[in-house]
Design a protein around this motif. Structure first.
Motif, PDB file in Angstrom:
ATOM      1  N   ALA A   4      -5.193   7.905   2.919  1.00 30.35           N
ATOM      2  CA  ALA A   4      -4.002   7.902   2.064  1.00 30.35           C
ATOM      3  C   ALA A   4      -3.011   6.829   2.482  1.00 30.35           C
ATOM      4  CB  ALA A   4      -3.340   9.272   2.094  1.00 30.35           C
ATOM      5  N   ALA A   5      -3.062   6.410   3.752  1.00 28.89           N
ATOM      6  CA  ALA A   5      -2.049   5.487   4.267  1.00 28.89           C
ATOM      7  C   ALA A   5      -2.577   4.076   4.519  1.00 28.89           C
ATOM      8  CB  ALA A   5      -1.467   6.049   5.568  1.00 28.89           C
ATOM      9  N   VAL A  24     -10.625   9.236  -1.119  1.00 26.99           N
ATOM     10  CA  VAL A  24      -9.202   8.985  -1.340  1.00 26.99           C
ATOM     11  C   VAL A  24      -9.015   7.495  -1.593  1.00 26.99           C
ATOM     12  CG1 VAL A  24      -6.866   9.281  -0.442  1.00 26.99           C
ATOM     13  CG2 VAL A  24      -8.661  10.909   0.182  1.00 26.99           C
ATOM     14  N   ILE A  29      -0.403   1.668  -1.250  1.00 24.64           N
ATOM     15  CA  ILE A  29      -0.184   3.022  -0.740  1.00 24.64           C
ATOM     16  C   ILE A  29       0.537   3.875  -1.784  1.00 24.64           C
ATOM     17  CG2 ILE A  29       1.010   4.380   1.022  1.00 24.64           C
ATOM     18  CD1 ILE A  29       0.573   1.969   2.923  1.00 24.64           C
ATOM     19  N   ARG A  87      -1.834   4.746  -4.653  1.00 25.35           N
ATOM     20  CA  ARG A  87      -2.785   5.801  -4.263  1.00 25.35           C
ATOM     21  C   ARG A  87      -2.094   7.155  -4.238  1.00 25.35           C
ATOM     22  NH1 ARG A  87      -4.278   3.925   0.740  1.00 25.35           N
ATOM     23  NH2 ARG A  87      -5.046   2.082  -0.383  1.00 25.35           N
ATOM     24  N   TYR A  88      -0.874   7.182  -3.722  1.00 29.43           N
ATOM     25  CA  TYR A  88      -0.107   8.422  -3.672  1.00 29.43           C
ATOM     26  C   TYR A  88       0.139   8.970  -5.077  1.00 29.43           C
ATOM     27  CZ  TYR A  88       3.953  11.485  -2.977  1.00 29.43           C
ATOM     28  OH  TYR A  88       4.821  12.547  -2.984  1.00 29.43           O
ATOM     29  N   LYS A 140      -1.513   8.368  -7.774  1.00 31.09           N
ATOM     30  CA  LYS A 140      -2.769   8.763  -8.429  1.00 31.09           C
ATOM     31  C   LYS A 140      -3.086  10.238  -8.164  1.00 31.09           C
ATOM     32  CE  LYS A 140      -7.733   8.532  -7.884  1.00 31.09           C
ATOM     33  NZ  LYS A 140      -7.988   9.018  -9.243  1.00 31.09           N
ATOM     34  N   PHE A 141      -2.954  10.650  -6.914  1.00 29.84           N
ATOM     35  CA  PHE A 141      -3.332  12.023  -6.573  1.00 29.84           C
ATOM     36  C   PHE A 141      -2.212  13.019  -6.861  1.00 29.84           C
ATOM     37  CE2 PHE A 141      -6.500   9.586  -4.295  1.00 29.84           C
ATOM     38  CZ  PHE A 141      -7.647  10.345  -4.517  1.00 29.84           C
ATOM     39  N   ARG A 142      -0.969  12.560  -6.861  1.00 32.84           N
ATOM     40  CA  ARG A 142       0.134  13.472  -7.167  1.00 32.84           C
ATOM     41  C   ARG A 142       0.130  13.912  -8.631  1.00 32.84           C
ATOM     42  NH1 ARG A 142       2.978  16.715  -4.345  1.00 32.84           N
ATOM     43  NH2 ARG A 142       4.830  16.369  -5.610  1.00 32.84           N
ATOM     44  N   LEU A 201      -8.897  12.216   5.164  1.00 31.20           N
ATOM     45  CA  LEU A 201      -8.005  12.330   4.010  1.00 31.20           C
ATOM     46  C   LEU A 201      -6.631  11.746   4.330  1.00 31.20           C
ATOM     47  CD1 LEU A 201      -8.795  15.986   2.814  1.00 31.20           C
ATOM     48  CD2 LEU A 201      -9.754  13.869   1.948  1.00 31.20           C
ATOM     49  N   ARG A 202      -6.114  12.102   5.490  1.00 26.33           N
ATOM     50  CA  ARG A 202      -4.781  11.627   5.879  1.00 26.33           C
ATOM     51  C   ARG A 202      -4.763  10.114   6.097  1.00 26.33           C
ATOM     52  NH1 ARG A 202      -2.460  13.165  11.685  1.00 26.33           N
ATOM     53  NH2 ARG A 202      -3.883  11.470  12.201  1.00 26.33           N
ATOM     54  N   ASN A 232      -7.708   4.145  -4.397  1.00 20.18           N
ATOM     55  CA  ASN A 232      -6.825   3.749  -5.498  1.00 20.18           C
ATOM     56  C   ASN A 232      -7.509   3.960  -6.840  1.00 20.18           C
ATOM     57  OD1 ASN A 232      -6.223   1.708  -3.071  1.00 20.18           O
ATOM     58  ND2 ASN A 232      -4.326   2.107  -4.189  1.00 20.18           N
TER      59      ASN A 232
END
Length: 352
Positions: free
Chosen positions: A185-186, A209, A302, A305-306, A308-310, A181-182, A211
């Motif tokens: 994300a990056a 995880v 990045i 993607r961030y 999207k989940f936030r 997961l971590r 895009n």
């Protein structure tokens, strides 16, 4: 219709009667063409009605159908020049995860997916598509290689969840999932995830995880399997159908929640009815989304993607809600207390 599901039985019975009438007419030399045409029309109407209004429980059973295409089926149908890679370089080669290098419309990509078995022996070897930690580390190794060579990543999600046995826990199951997961994300390359069957629990999230997260029409995606939820809520796993209806696990539900970006339609009756057509639909969606994502820089990918989940989920803090209610009550009370004084003023000066 071989290997039909229980809810499909009325349609199967109808089709069997049509076949029997055709056979009887041929054996006896009797022309039943009009009756057969009428029955076939009714059969088609029943089929359209049945598959256009599937419940969440029925979609769950379609997603778990033993003939439903697997990741390797789609990889072979969609990609060219596929070279399968093996092992996590730490412990073993988990057959519940497959992956490697391939070309999508001539573009090099890394493709990874959960892999269920085709029969009992294959399912045992692949742990019924439920990976051990070495499976997730194997997937991570492939993704890290993709980042090194700037290749887009495509993942196919199809698992009831990570393997729940002692051996997996002893080898660090939760850490392996959390690391995926971590790291995902990056990653500064495009990642597109496709839920092709059942996406269950952390075993699905470890490849999820991206895009863009896409789902087949009859796939399901949830934080826990309906069977597991039923076992926890009612101490009865047989109530999985009831849990599925309450959990909002279908593609339609998840699109409304903005958890996924697109629903990929399936052939009528499910993906197992027509692999070629289904593979073409998935390929079209992959090409379209990867083309859009490839125009972004690593930093933009990045950030995309961030974001999207936030944005997933809405909530209200209880203290904030209580404060708002208290202020509303205070305003209402002030208005009620002021009313007698206002009435007195009006009696003295009607023009007020």
């Amino acid at each position: 219709m071989a290997n039909e599901l229980p809810f499909e039985k009325p349609l199967v019975d109808y089709r069997r009667k049509v076949e029997e009438l055709k056979r009887f007419g041929k054996e006896q030399g009797i022309d039943f063409s009009e009756e057969i045409a009428r029955l076939e029309l009714k059969c088609k109407q029943l089929e359209d009605e049945m598959y256009s209004e599937l419940s969440a429980a029925q979609k769950m059973h379609l997603a778990r159908h033993h003939q439903r295409p697997t990741s390797l089926d789609y990889i072979q149908a969609i990609f060219t020049d596929f070279v399968e890679l093996h092992g996590d370089r730490l412990f073993a080669d988990d057959l519940a995860i497959v992956g490697g290098i391939a070309r999508l419309n001539g573009v090099p990509v890394t493709v990874i997916g959960h892999q269920r078995g085709k029969d009992t022996r294959d399912n045992i070897a692949r742990f019924f598509g439920s990976p051990h930690p070495e499976g997730f580390r194997k997937a991570l190794r492939f993704m890290q290689q993709a980042v090194k060579f700037n290749r887009p990543i495509v993942t196919f999600i199809d698992t009831k969840g990570a393997y729940p046995g002692n051996t997996a826990e002893e080898r660090g199951q939760s850490e392996a999932i959390a690391r995926n997961l971590r790291e995902m994300a990056a990653f500064g390359v495009p990642i597109v995830c496709v839920v092709i069957g059942e996406g269950g629990s952390g075993g699905a999230l470890a490849l999820g995880v991206g895009n863009r997260v896409l789902m087949l029409e009859n796939a399901i995606y949830s934080a826990i399997s309906p069977n597991g939820a039923a076992s926890i809520l009612w101490k009865d796993a047989s109530r999985a159908d009831e849990a599925a209806e309450a959990m909002k696990i279908t593609a339609k539900d998840l699109l409304a929640f903005q958890i996924i970006e697109e629903i990929i339609p399936e052939p009528q009756g499910g993906a197992h009815r027509d692999l070629t057509t289904q593979a073409q639909s998935i390929q079209g969606a992959l090409v379209r989304h990867l083309k859009e994502l490839s125009a972004m820089s690593s930093e933009q990918l990045i950030e995309d993607r961030y974001n999207k989940f936030r944005k997933i989920g809405e909530f209200y803090e209880r203290q904030e809600a209580e404060t708002m209610n208290d202020k509303k009550q205070e305003i209402d009370n002030s208005a009620m207390n002021a009313q007698p004084e206002l009435d007195l003023v009006k009696s003295v000066n009607p023009s007020v």
